[in-house]
Design an enzyme around this catalytic site. Structure first.
Site, mmCIF file in Angstrom:
data_model
loop_
_atom_site.group_PDB
_atom_site.id
_atom_site.type_symbol
_atom_site.label_atom_id
_atom_site.label_comp_id
_atom_site.label_asym_id
_atom_site.label_seq_id
_atom_site.Cartn_x
_atom_site.Cartn_y
_atom_site.Cartn_z
ATOM 1 N N TYR A 57 0.855 -1.188 0.000
ATOM 2 C CA TYR A 57 0.000 0.000 0.000
ATOM 3 C C TYR A 57 0.889 1.236 0.000
ATOM 4 O O TYR A 57 1.446 1.618 1.020
ATOM 5 C CB TYR A 57 -0.928 0.018 1.209
ATOM 6 N N HIS A 124 -0.149 -11.923 1.228
ATOM 7 C CA HIS A 124 -1.131 -11.081 0.546
ATOM 8 C C HIS A 124 -1.793 -11.791 -0.636
ATOM 9 O O HIS A 124 -2.996 -11.681 -0.860
ATOM 10 C CB HIS A 124 -0.446 -9.790 0.077
ATOM 11 N N GLY A 206 -18.149 -2.915 -0.559
ATOM 12 C CA GLY A 206 -18.011 -2.896 -2.011
ATOM 13 C C GLY A 206 -17.204 -1.714 -2.504
ATOM 14 O O GLY A 206 -17.578 -1.047 -3.462
#
Length: 328
Positions: A57, A124, A206
């Site tokens: 990230y 991950h 979502g």
């Protein structure tokens, strides 16, 4: 804050965690650092203990941010981070679950987070070129050394989870799950329950769409990756918007927001589920946390299921290039 146990014999954490990814990556320009730290501090004040980040990230910048935010408050937080997706110089990404990468990655995460151990360490994405037994075996060594407390996998297939768990107990599996991403119901949720593995749904709203606040593609920044997500493209966008409108109507009847209803629905799917919605705003954080107090009756769940049945979402949950790394 209500709590839940991650897995049959795992740690107790807040019933809702905080996904930190969006503060630093993928959803347009990173948010202001002070603002993000303020959100994390407010989460701690509200009793949130599970904070989720990852090496990729940023890359790296989200771990640094979380480390800064938790300075002086480390004992209040249960830190989860992930490794195994490496961004290359040309912008491409590769999955790497090799023993060498396990070692390299954890040292970097500990340094960026400014901690002496990670509470939950996830692979991950599963590396197809490295047996899961080798990856989990190397991760298990970190537990023995005190650098990691618990192990997790992300987007792993049921058989991969079984093999990994047989190598060393897997405390949590993290996979996308929400009203519009119901694939874990096919087998994965049952396997987690059977093995006593906690399930951590990411993107339980979502990617923000189920909140009802995204009305047009123009509501997203030009560099927001959701613009290239199939569910946000073309005719899919309007079809999915119609589904959310139906959820909003039920939420209005109950006096809650669509986001709260969607989170309450996820929480109602099992006590071993701990969703990690993300946000950049304190107001939204407080709204999400309040969802833990919403009780849905059997009639409520049936009504939600009628307007938003499994498989109703239009479009794949990832663009084609990323789909090959799922459910491996």
């Amino acid at each position: 804050m209500k709590t839940r146990r991650l897995g049959r014999s795992g740690p107790e954490v807040s019933a809702i965690g905080l996904g930190c990814m969006g503060m630093s990556a993928f959803y347009g320009a990173p948010s202001d650092e002070a603002q993000s730290i303020g959100v994390i501090h407010r989460a701690l004040d509200l009793g949130v203990t599970l904070f989720d980040t990852a090496e990729m990230y940023g890359p790296h910048t989200n771990e640094v941010l979380l480390g800064k935010a938790l300075a002086g408050r480390r004992d209040e937080a249960f830190i989860a981070t992930k490794f195994g997706i490496n961004r290359q110089a040309d912008g491409s990404v590769i999955t790497d679950g090799s023993r060498a990468n396990v070692r390299r990655a954890v040292e970097g995460s500990l340094r960026r987070l400014n901690v002496d151990h990670v509470d939950l360490y996830y692979l991950h994405r599963v590396d197809p070129n490295t047996p899961i037994e080798e990856t989990v075996g190397a991760m298990a060594e970190l537990v023995t050394e005190g650098k990691v407390r618990f192990l997790g996998l992300s987007e792993a297939a049921p058989e991969t989870l079984r093999r990994g768990h047989a190598t060393h107990p897997i405390t949590a599996l993290q996979t996308e799950y929400s009203l519009w991403s119901r694939e874990p119901e096919d087998e994965l949720l049952a396997v987690c329950e059977e093995l006593g593995v906690g399930f951590v749904p990411y993107s339980p709203l979502g990617r923000g769409f189920l909140s009802g606040e995204i009305k047009s593609i123009d509501d997203l920044a030009l560099d927001d990756f959701r613009r290239s997500n199939p569910r946000f493209e073309g005719e899919n966008f309007q079809k999915n918007l119609d589904l959310v409108a139906a959820v909003q109507a039920i939420a209005a009847d109950k006096g809650v927001t669509a986001a709260q209803l969607a989170l309450a629905w996820v929480l109602a799917q099992g006590e071993h589920l701990v969703p990690i919605p993300g946000t950049r705003r304190i107001r939204t954080l407080e709204e999400n946390v309040a969802a833990t107090e919403i009780a849905l009756s059997a009639d409520d769940l049936a009504r939600i299921g009628a307007v938003f049945p499994k498989g109703a979402a239009s479009g794949h949950r990832y663009a084609e290039a990323a789909r090959s790394a799922l459910n491996r």
